[in-house]
Design a protein around this motif. Structure first.
Motif, PDB file in Angstrom:
ATOM      1  N   LYS A   1      16.490  -3.267  -6.578  1.00  0.00           N
ATOM      2  CA  LYS A   1      17.921  -3.190  -6.397  1.00  0.00           C
ATOM      3  C   LYS A   1      18.471  -2.017  -6.935  1.00  0.00           C
ATOM      4  O   LYS A   1      19.593  -1.814  -6.870  1.00  0.00           O
ATOM      5  N   GLY A   2      17.470  -1.038  -7.299  1.00  0.00           N
ATOM      6  CA  GLY A   2      18.194   0.488  -7.503  1.00  0.00           C
ATOM      7  C   GLY A   2      18.609   0.361  -8.924  1.00  0.00           C
ATOM      8  O   GLY A   2      18.836  -0.456  -9.742  1.00  0.00           O
ATOM      9  N   THR A   3      18.434   1.655  -9.609  1.00  0.00           N
ATOM     10  CA  THR A   3      18.644   2.055 -10.930  1.00  0.00           C
ATOM     11  C   THR A   3      19.689   3.054 -10.693  1.00  0.00           C
ATOM     12  O   THR A   3      19.343   4.055 -10.271  1.00  0.00           O
ATOM     13  N   ARG A   4      21.142   2.594 -11.595  1.00  0.00           N
ATOM     14  CA  ARG A   4      21.932   3.758 -11.685  1.00  0.00           C
ATOM     15  C   ARG A   4      21.605   4.709 -12.748  1.00  0.00           C
ATOM     16  O   ARG A   4      21.470   4.463 -13.890  1.00  0.00           O
TER      17      ARG A   4
ATOM     18  N   GLN B   1       0.678  -1.323   0.001  1.00  0.00           N
ATOM     19  CA  GLN B   1      -0.100   0.151   0.077  1.00  0.00           C
ATOM     20  C   GLN B   1       0.909   1.059  -0.044  1.00  0.00           C
ATOM     21  O   GLN B   1       0.313   2.443  -0.400  1.00  0.00           O
ATOM     22  N   TYR B   2       1.864   1.130   0.471  1.00  0.00           N
ATOM     23  CA  TYR B   2       3.061   2.234   0.777  1.00  0.00           C
ATOM     24  C   TYR B   2       4.164   2.130  -0.353  1.00  0.00           C
ATOM     25  O   TYR B   2       4.871   1.119  -0.599  1.00  0.00           O
ATOM     26  N   PHE B   3       4.371   3.302  -0.892  1.00  0.00           N
ATOM     27  CA  PHE B   3       5.477   3.323  -2.049  1.00  0.00           C
ATOM     28  C   PHE B   3       6.230   4.389  -1.940  1.00  0.00           C
ATOM     29  O   PHE B   3       6.082   5.636  -1.756  1.00  0.00           O
ATOM     30  N   MET B   4       7.751   4.098  -1.943  1.00  0.00           N
ATOM     31  CA  MET B   4       8.841   5.064  -1.735  1.00  0.00           C
ATOM     32  C   MET B   4       9.828   5.198  -2.685  1.00  0.00           C
ATOM     33  O   MET B   4       9.928   4.054  -3.422  1.00  0.00           O
ATOM     34  N   TRP B   5      10.344   6.232  -2.810  1.00  0.00           N
ATOM     35  CA  TRP B   5      11.656   6.361  -3.778  1.00  0.00           C
ATOM     36  C   TRP B   5      12.721   7.001  -2.719  1.00  0.00           C
ATOM     37  O   TRP B   5      12.721   7.687  -2.439  1.00  0.00           O
ATOM     38  N   TYR B   6      13.900   6.304  -2.822  1.00  0.00           N
ATOM     39  CA  TYR B   6      15.171   6.797  -2.227  1.00  0.00           C
ATOM     40  C   TYR B   6      16.216   6.966  -3.204  1.00  0.00           C
ATOM     41  O   TYR B   6      16.333   6.434  -4.080  1.00  0.00           O
ATOM     42  N   ARG B   7      16.828   8.249  -2.908  1.00  0.00           N
ATOM     43  CA  ARG B   7      18.093   8.306  -3.517  1.00  0.00           C
ATOM     44  C   ARG B   7      19.356   8.199  -2.901  1.00  0.00           C
ATOM     45  O   ARG B   7      19.518   8.541  -1.702  1.00  0.00           O
ATOM     46  N   GLN B   8      20.204   7.543  -3.580  1.00  0.00           N
ATOM     47  CA  GLN B   8      21.640   7.226  -2.928  1.00  0.00           C
ATOM     48  C   GLN B   8      22.725   7.547  -3.652  1.00  0.00           C
ATOM     49  O   GLN B   8      23.191   7.082  -4.839  1.00  0.00           O
ATOM     50  N   TYR B   9      23.438   8.544  -3.244  1.00  0.00           N
ATOM     51  CA  TYR B   9      24.791   8.933  -3.890  1.00  0.00           C
ATOM     52  C   TYR B   9      25.692   8.096  -3.432  1.00  0.00           C
ATOM     53  O   TYR B   9      26.028   7.206  -2.413  1.00  0.00           O
ATOM     54  N   SER B  10      27.043   7.899  -4.260  1.00  0.00           N
ATOM     55  CA  SER B  10      27.870   7.086  -4.051  1.00  0.00           C
ATOM     56  C   SER B  10      28.610   7.271  -2.622  1.00  0.00           C
ATOM     57  O   SER B  10      28.740   8.367  -2.280  1.00  0.00           O
ATOM     58  N   ARG B  11      28.805   6.150  -1.970  1.00  0.00           N
ATOM     59  CA  ARG B  11      29.213   5.959  -0.695  1.00  0.00           C
ATOM     60  C   ARG B  11      28.509   6.776   0.374  1.00  0.00           C
ATOM     61  O   ARG B  11      29.092   7.394   1.260  1.00  0.00           O
ATOM     62  N   LYS B  12      27.215   7.022   0.055  1.00  0.00           N
ATOM     63  CA  LYS B  12      26.321   7.296   1.132  1.00  0.00           C
ATOM     64  C   LYS B  12      25.294   6.447   1.283  1.00  0.00           C
ATOM     65  O   LYS B  12      24.869   5.740   0.697  1.00  0.00           O
ATOM     66  N   GLY B  13      24.527   6.750   2.453  1.00  0.00           N
ATOM     67  CA  GLY B  13      23.160   6.000   2.836  1.00  0.00           C
ATOM     68  C   GLY B  13      22.035   6.602   1.874  1.00  0.00           C
ATOM     69  O   GLY B  13      22.095   7.899   1.702  1.00  0.00           O
ATOM     70  N   PRO B  14      21.039   5.767   1.512  1.00  0.00           N
ATOM     71  CA  PRO B  14      19.953   6.399   1.038  1.00  0.00           C
ATOM     72  C   PRO B  14      19.275   7.316   1.335  1.00  0.00           C
ATOM     73  O   PRO B  14      19.188   7.433   2.762  1.00  0.00           O
ATOM     74  N   GLU B  15      18.555   8.392   0.791  1.00  0.00           N
ATOM     75  CA  GLU B  15      17.720   9.353   1.472  1.00  0.00           C
ATOM     76  C   GLU B  15      16.364   9.226   0.768  1.00  0.00           C
ATOM     77  O   GLU B  15      16.127   9.168  -0.312  1.00  0.00           O
ATOM     78  N   LEU B  16      15.324   9.441   1.712  1.00  0.00           N
ATOM     79  CA  LEU B  16      13.962   9.443   1.177  1.00  0.00           C
ATOM     80  C   LEU B  16      13.619  10.707   0.181  1.00  0.00           C
ATOM     81  O   LEU B  16      14.048  11.852   0.395  1.00  0.00           O
ATOM     82  N   LEU B  17      13.110  10.488  -0.789  1.00  0.00           N
ATOM     83  CA  LEU B  17      13.146  11.309  -1.888  1.00  0.00           C
ATOM     84  C   LEU B  17      11.415  11.516  -2.001  1.00  0.00           C
ATOM     85  O   LEU B  17      10.804  12.670  -2.035  1.00  0.00           O
ATOM     86  N   MET B  18      10.640  10.514  -2.113  1.00  0.00           N
ATOM     87  CA  MET B  18       9.156  10.586  -2.455  1.00  0.00           C
ATOM     88  C   MET B  18       8.573   9.601  -1.482  1.00  0.00           C
ATOM     89  O   MET B  18       8.971   8.381  -1.416  1.00  0.00           O
TER      90      MET B  18
END
Lengths: 111, 113
Positions: free
Chosen positions: B105-108, B31-48
């Protein structure tokens, strides 16, 4: 001020050793997590704690033992390290499930 | 079948282009859907963060959920080189403390200047 901080950032060790990773959050969140990210960037939950109580315990070898002395801290101890344990380990916290705040990760290399 | 599938890329687009990132999932209980952004050598951060179907917009970012197709999308308008990162979709069945968040798995993504 770092919201979720974990130490060390890098950990290089020999097979068979025991090591710990520490995590602290200053956000006042009730829930903390450990995630493992493998070489293919697949991020998978290992454990979650809510106010020092273990909530989620995924299928993780019992060589991994989390410990939460208080709700702001969640440490991860790993016994008898194996080559396959090499990965990046992320600590995270949340107040509302889904909105995770991650630390910057601990790169573990087992030689 | 994995619970959430995401093309790992890499995806390279020129600066200024519209980027479309997608995930599919297998269980209609999510029911809940999120997008996280992860820069190189950093932790993911919530985007949406979205609940159920529909669109949500935040600046240049739009998250779209189609529950009938079990398909979620993230659109980035006027893409910038600073948008170059790995984007991870994430899904959850609920907001209870024992509800797990499952990541793709993430999209680069590479934005070419």
């Amino acid at each position: 001020d770092t919201a979720v901080s974990q130490t060390p950032k890098y950990l290089v060790t020999q097979m068979g050793n025991d090591k710990s990773i520490k995590c602290e959050q200053n956000l006042g969140h009730d829930t903390m997590y450990w995630y493992k990210q493998d070489s293919k960037k697949f991020l998978k939950i290992m454990f979650s704690y809510n106010n020092k109580e273990l909530i989620i315990n995924e299928t993780v070898p019992n060589r991994f033992s989390p410990k939460s002395p208080d709700k702001a801290h969640l440490n991860l101890h790993i016994n008898s390290l194996e080559l396959g344990d090499s990965a990046v380990y992320f600590c995270a916290s949340s107040q509302d499930s889904g909105k995770l705040f991650f630390g910057s990760g601990t790169q573990l290399s087992v030689l | 079948q994995k619970e959430v599938e995401q093309d790992p890329g890499p995806l390279s687009v020129p600066e200024g282009a519209i980027v479309s990132l997608n995930c599919t999932y297998s269980n209609s209980a999510f029911q809940y859907f999120m997008w996280y952004r992860q820069y190189s050598r950093k932790g993911p951060e919530l985007l949406m963060y979205t609940y159920s179907s529909g669109n949500k917009e935040d600046g240049r970012f739009t998250a779209q959920v189609d529950k009938s197709s079990k398909y979620i999308s993230l659109f980035i308008r006027d893409s910038q080189p600073s948008d170059s990162a790995t984007y991870l979709c994430a899904i959850s069945k609920g907001m209870n403390r024992d509800d797990k968040i499952i990541f793709g798995k993430g999209t680069r993504l590479h934005i070419l200047p």
